[in-house]
Design a protein around this motif. Structure first.
Motif, PDB file in Angstrom:
ATOM      1  N   LEU A 119       0.834  -1.205   0.000  1.00  0.00           N
ATOM      2  CA  LEU A 119       0.000   0.000   0.000  1.00  0.00           C
ATOM      3  C   LEU A 119       0.871   1.259   0.000  1.00  0.00           C
ATOM      4  O   LEU A 119       0.510   2.272  -0.608  1.00  0.00           O
ATOM      5  CB  LEU A 119      -0.937   0.000   1.191  1.00  0.00           C
ATOM      6  CG  LEU A 119      -2.141  -0.938   1.111  1.00  0.00           C
ATOM      7  CD1 LEU A 119      -2.980  -0.860   2.378  1.00  0.00           C
ATOM      8  CD2 LEU A 119      -2.997  -0.602  -0.112  1.00  0.00           C
ATOM      9  N   PHE A 120       2.009   1.194   0.664  1.00  0.00           N
ATOM     10  CA  PHE A 120       2.956   2.307   0.653  1.00  0.00           C
ATOM     11  C   PHE A 120       3.420   2.588  -0.775  1.00  0.00           C
ATOM     12  O   PHE A 120       3.375   3.732  -1.246  1.00  0.00           O
ATOM     13  CB  PHE A 120       4.152   1.969   1.549  1.00  0.00           C
ATOM     14  CG  PHE A 120       5.322   2.906   1.411  1.00  0.00           C
ATOM     15  CD1 PHE A 120       5.209   4.246   1.766  1.00  0.00           C
ATOM     16  CD2 PHE A 120       6.541   2.438   0.936  1.00  0.00           C
ATOM     17  CE1 PHE A 120       6.298   5.118   1.641  1.00  0.00           C
ATOM     18  CE2 PHE A 120       7.628   3.291   0.810  1.00  0.00           C
ATOM     19  CZ  PHE A 120       7.506   4.628   1.168  1.00  0.00           C
ATOM     20  N   PHE A 121       3.836   1.536  -1.486  1.00  0.00           N
ATOM     21  CA  PHE A 121       4.271   1.693  -2.873  1.00  0.00           C
ATOM     22  C   PHE A 121       3.118   2.177  -3.761  1.00  0.00           C
ATOM     23  O   PHE A 121       3.323   2.981  -4.668  1.00  0.00           O
ATOM     24  CB  PHE A 121       4.816   0.365  -3.420  1.00  0.00           C
ATOM     25  CG  PHE A 121       6.171   0.002  -2.896  1.00  0.00           C
ATOM     26  CD1 PHE A 121       7.162   0.963  -2.739  1.00  0.00           C
ATOM     27  CD2 PHE A 121       6.475  -1.308  -2.574  1.00  0.00           C
ATOM     28  CE1 PHE A 121       8.420   0.632  -2.259  1.00  0.00           C
ATOM     29  CE2 PHE A 121       7.736  -1.657  -2.093  1.00  0.00           C
ATOM     30  CZ  PHE A 121       8.710  -0.691  -1.933  1.00  0.00           C
ATOM     31  N   LEU A 122       1.905   1.666  -3.490  1.00  0.00           N
ATOM     32  CA  LEU A 122       0.756   2.051  -4.313  1.00  0.00           C
ATOM     33  C   LEU A 122       0.433   3.530  -4.158  1.00  0.00           C
ATOM     34  O   LEU A 122       0.190   4.225  -5.157  1.00  0.00           O
ATOM     35  CB  LEU A 122      -0.466   1.205  -3.939  1.00  0.00           C
ATOM     36  CG  LEU A 122      -1.750   1.537  -4.711  1.00  0.00           C
ATOM     37  CD1 LEU A 122      -1.579   1.262  -6.199  1.00  0.00           C
ATOM     38  CD2 LEU A 122      -2.940   0.750  -4.161  1.00  0.00           C
ATOM     39  N   ILE A 123       0.419   4.026  -2.927  1.00  0.00           N
ATOM     40  CA  ILE A 123       0.098   5.440  -2.687  1.00  0.00           C
ATOM     41  C   ILE A 123       1.111   6.348  -3.382  1.00  0.00           C
ATOM     42  O   ILE A 123       0.738   7.332  -4.038  1.00  0.00           O
ATOM     43  CB  ILE A 123       0.048   5.729  -1.168  1.00  0.00           C
ATOM     44  CG1 ILE A 123      -1.167   5.040  -0.555  1.00  0.00           C
ATOM     45  CG2 ILE A 123      -0.009   7.228  -0.898  1.00  0.00           C
ATOM     46  CD1 ILE A 123      -1.187   5.058   0.961  1.00  0.00           C
ATOM     47  N   ILE A 124       2.390   6.003  -3.268  1.00  0.00           N
ATOM     48  CA  ILE A 124       3.430   6.790  -3.935  1.00  0.00           C
ATOM     49  C   ILE A 124       3.246   6.736  -5.443  1.00  0.00           C
ATOM     50  O   ILE A 124       3.312   7.757  -6.142  1.00  0.00           O
ATOM     51  CB  ILE A 124       4.835   6.272  -3.564  1.00  0.00           C
ATOM     52  CG1 ILE A 124       5.084   6.399  -2.058  1.00  0.00           C
ATOM     53  CG2 ILE A 124       5.901   7.023  -4.347  1.00  0.00           C
ATOM     54  CD1 ILE A 124       5.092   7.792  -1.526  1.00  0.00           C
ATOM     55  N   ALA A 125       2.978   5.539  -5.979  1.00  0.00           N
ATOM     56  CA  ALA A 125       2.833   5.364  -7.426  1.00  0.00           C
ATOM     57  C   ALA A 125       1.620   6.115  -7.970  1.00  0.00           C
ATOM     58  O   ALA A 125       1.682   6.702  -9.056  1.00  0.00           O
ATOM     59  CB  ALA A 125       2.721   3.874  -7.763  1.00  0.00           C
ATOM     60  N   VAL A 126       0.516   6.105  -7.224  1.00  0.00           N
ATOM     61  CA  VAL A 126      -0.692   6.819  -7.663  1.00  0.00           C
ATOM     62  C   VAL A 126      -0.406   8.313  -7.762  1.00  0.00           C
ATOM     63  O   VAL A 126      -0.808   8.974  -8.735  1.00  0.00           O
ATOM     64  CB  VAL A 126      -1.868   6.543  -6.693  1.00  0.00           C
ATOM     65  CG1 VAL A 126      -3.012   7.523  -6.961  1.00  0.00           C
ATOM     66  CG2 VAL A 126      -2.354   5.118  -6.869  1.00  0.00           C
ATOM     67  N   PHE A 127       0.284   8.848  -6.768  1.00  0.00           N
ATOM     68  CA  PHE A 127       0.638  10.266  -6.813  1.00  0.00           C
ATOM     69  C   PHE A 127       1.537  10.563  -8.011  1.00  0.00           C
ATOM     70  O   PHE A 127       1.307  11.532  -8.761  1.00  0.00           O
ATOM     71  CB  PHE A 127       1.351  10.680  -5.524  1.00  0.00           C
ATOM     72  CG  PHE A 127       1.965  12.057  -5.597  1.00  0.00           C
ATOM     73  CD1 PHE A 127       1.165  13.193  -5.537  1.00  0.00           C
ATOM     74  CD2 PHE A 127       3.346  12.220  -5.757  1.00  0.00           C
ATOM     75  CE1 PHE A 127       1.724  14.474  -5.625  1.00  0.00           C
ATOM     76  CE2 PHE A 127       3.905  13.490  -5.840  1.00  0.00           C
ATOM     77  CZ  PHE A 127       3.105  14.614  -5.781  1.00  0.00           C
ATOM     78  N   GLN A 128       2.543   9.740  -8.227  1.00  0.00           N
ATOM     79  CA  GLN A 128       3.494   9.976  -9.317  1.00  0.00           C
ATOM     80  C   GLN A 128       2.821   9.881 -10.683  1.00  0.00           C
ATOM     81  O   GLN A 128       2.998  10.764 -11.528  1.00  0.00           O
ATOM     82  CB  GLN A 128       4.650   8.978  -9.219  1.00  0.00           C
ATOM     83  CG  GLN A 128       5.558   9.207  -8.018  1.00  0.00           C
ATOM     84  CD  GLN A 128       6.595   8.118  -7.863  1.00  0.00           C
ATOM     85  OE1 GLN A 128       6.415   6.984  -8.309  1.00  0.00           O
ATOM     86  NE2 GLN A 128       7.704   8.446  -7.220  1.00  0.00           N
ATOM     87  N   ILE A 129       2.051   8.818 -10.895  1.00  0.00           N
ATOM     88  CA  ILE A 129       1.435   8.642 -12.218  1.00  0.00           C
ATOM     89  C   ILE A 129       0.366   9.708 -12.455  1.00  0.00           C
ATOM     90  O   ILE A 129       0.163  10.158 -13.589  1.00  0.00           O
ATOM     91  CB  ILE A 129       0.852   7.219 -12.369  1.00  0.00           C
ATOM     92  CG1 ILE A 129       0.657   6.873 -13.861  1.00  0.00           C
ATOM     93  CG2 ILE A 129      -0.451   7.058 -11.614  1.00  0.00           C
ATOM     94  CD1 ILE A 129       1.924   6.718 -14.630  1.00  0.00           C
ATOM     95  N   PHE A 130      -0.307  10.153 -11.371  1.00  0.00           N
ATOM     96  CA  PHE A 130      -1.282  11.229 -11.531  1.00  0.00           C
ATOM     97  C   PHE A 130      -0.590  12.506 -12.016  1.00  0.00           C
ATOM     98  O   PHE A 130      -1.085  13.177 -12.932  1.00  0.00           O
ATOM     99  CB  PHE A 130      -2.018  11.503 -10.227  1.00  0.00           C
ATOM    100  CG  PHE A 130      -2.845  12.770 -10.268  1.00  0.00           C
ATOM    101  CD1 PHE A 130      -4.079  12.789 -10.906  1.00  0.00           C
ATOM    102  CD2 PHE A 130      -2.365  13.955  -9.715  1.00  0.00           C
ATOM    103  CE1 PHE A 130      -4.827  13.960 -10.974  1.00  0.00           C
ATOM    104  CE2 PHE A 130      -3.106  15.120  -9.773  1.00  0.00           C
ATOM    105  CZ  PHE A 130      -4.338  15.126 -10.405  1.00  0.00           C
ATOM    106  N   CYS A 131       0.532  12.862 -11.399  1.00  0.00           N
ATOM    107  CA  CYS A 131       1.250  14.080 -11.804  1.00  0.00           C
ATOM    108  C   CYS A 131       1.694  14.000 -13.253  1.00  0.00           C
ATOM    109  O   CYS A 131       1.603  14.972 -14.007  1.00  0.00           O
ATOM    110  CB  CYS A 131       2.465  14.309 -10.895  1.00  0.00           C
ATOM    111  SG  CYS A 131       2.039  14.768  -9.202  1.00  0.00           S
ATOM    112  N   VAL A 132       2.165  12.820 -13.654  1.00  0.00           N
ATOM    113  CA  VAL A 132       2.642  12.636 -15.036  1.00  0.00           C
ATOM    114  C   VAL A 132       1.494  12.763 -16.026  1.00  0.00           C
ATOM    115  O   VAL A 132       1.580  13.508 -17.009  1.00  0.00           O
ATOM    116  CB  VAL A 132       3.337  11.268 -15.187  1.00  0.00           C
ATOM    117  CG1 VAL A 132       3.638  10.976 -16.658  1.00  0.00           C
ATOM    118  CG2 VAL A 132       4.636  11.239 -14.380  1.00  0.00           C
TER     119      VAL A 132
END
Length: 375
Positions: A119-132
């Motif tokens: 879930l830690f990796f998922l939250i970070i990834a969601v933020f990153q892919i959203f910004c991109v």
């Protein structure tokens, strides 16, 4: 049951990165309705958010389920060993003085999700892919082509699977693009300073924020080119100056540690590959000047910064200097489809895009098979 399927979505065949993008992205580009966005007061037609989210979701889930890729296990161990109580943040920061913003973010997430590293990796990834995707959707004339370049260049793997902490900072600075266009510098600088608490390299964006303003290939970018040229010619003096500048920072041992001294610099092939947007913009400078679009001007100037930083990394450190161009790489991708569509006729533009796609596929294979050996 749905949650278990998501957890089982582990990326074992890396060709799926491109297959999903080409097949599902191609279908969505044809059938998904477009929506309007306002870019500096001008109405533009872009992909709808449901289509964008559908295309991007697997890339976040694949990040969540990654293992043994780059620095993944280091991040996993750091997260699992971090406290889960917010009140323990001061004690943790007293022992971990480097990039405190990331430590605070990690503990805040852990206080919510517990010991679940996925879930830690998922939250970070969601933020990153959203910004991109937010950046590409709003400012690019071809969202799908930009996503393809992001994935096929292996930037997606290099940063969302590996250099996660630095890419959080990159994504925060990416949000400064619209602020810089509107000349809201105070807010932009504040975001950059926040990003710097996650990864100190984000401070690089403070001078770049002002270098990329104005027309494409302006005097500031030319001066930057001259500065890089001087740094290359006098590399020994440059490293001495850099060592002095970093003396009182967390990177004080940068110039003397074993990684720097044994680093042969960035591969020149990689430097040329990432210089494509800048080279294309130089060839098509007349079209850029005629349009005088604030978005394209800034993206072109960012692509110049990318090319120059990669050039400097060829003669210095690919591991350290070569990690800096990511702060301006994605902006260069935005410039590419616009340049192709304006420099060539409709028929020629299709051909050029096919050549570009083939070039990125060749680089993907080169990086994934010959360099990393994972396909």
């Amino acid at each position: 049951m749905v949650n278990e399927r998501v957890k089982d979505m582990t990326l074992t065949n890396y060709w799926w990165l491109l297959i999903w993008l080409v097949v599902i992205g191609g279908v969505l580009a044809i059938v998904a309705p477009k929506s309007t966005v306002q870019v500096l007061g001008k109405t533009e037609y872009r992909w709808s958010w449901p289509a964008v989210i559908l295309l991007a979701c697997p890339y976040a889930v694949w990040c969540m389920n990654r293992s043994n890729f780059g620095d993944t296990e280091v991040y996993r161990t750091t997260f699992l060993n971090a406290p889960a109580v917010i009140s323990q943040i001061p004690m943790y920061l007293a022992e971990h003085t480097k990039d405190k913003g990331f430590s605070v973010l990690m503990i805040l997430i852990k206080s919510v999700v517990g010991n679940s590293d996925k879930l830690f990796f998922l939250i970070i990834a969601v933020f990153q892919i959203f910004c991109v995707v937010y950046f590409f959707r709003k400012f690019s004339t071809s969202f799908l082509l930009c996503m393809f370049m992001f994935v096929a260049s292996t930037d997606y793997l290099s940063w969302m699977f590996n250099g996660m902490r630095q890419f959080i900072a990159v994504c925060i600075t990416l949000l400064c693009f619209g602020l810089a266009l509107k000349k809201k510098y105070i807010f932009a600088v504040c975001l950059i300073l926040i990003a710097a608490t996650i990864h100190g390299s984000a401070l690089l964006m403070l001078p770049i924020l002002f270098v990329v303003q104005g027309k494409a290939w302006n005097k500031r970018t030319i001066l930057m080119m001259a500065g890089v040229g001087v740094a290359i010619l006098f590399m020994n003096q440059f490293t001495t100056i850099l060592d002095t500048m970093l003396a009182e920072t967390q990177y004080s041992d940068l110039m003397t540690n074993e990684i720097w001294t044994n680093d042969n610099g960035t591969n020149i092939f990689r430097m040329l590959f990432y210089s494509i947007p800048a080279i294309l913009s130089l060839i098509g400078k007349r079209f850029v000047d005629e349009e005088n679009s604030a978005v394209i001007n800034m993206c072109v100037n960012c692509s110049i910064c990318t090319a120059l930083m990669y050039l400097l990394s060829v003669f210095s450190s690919g591991i350290y200097i070569g990690r800096l161009p990511i702060y301006t790489t994605l902006q260069g991708y935005v410039a590419v489809p616009w340049l192709i569509d304006h420099m060539f006729t409709k028929e020629s533009a299709r051909l050029v895009k096919m050549v570009l796609i083939c070039g990125f596929l060749a680089f993907f294979y080169y990086q994934m098979h010959l360099t990393w050996g994972i396909i």
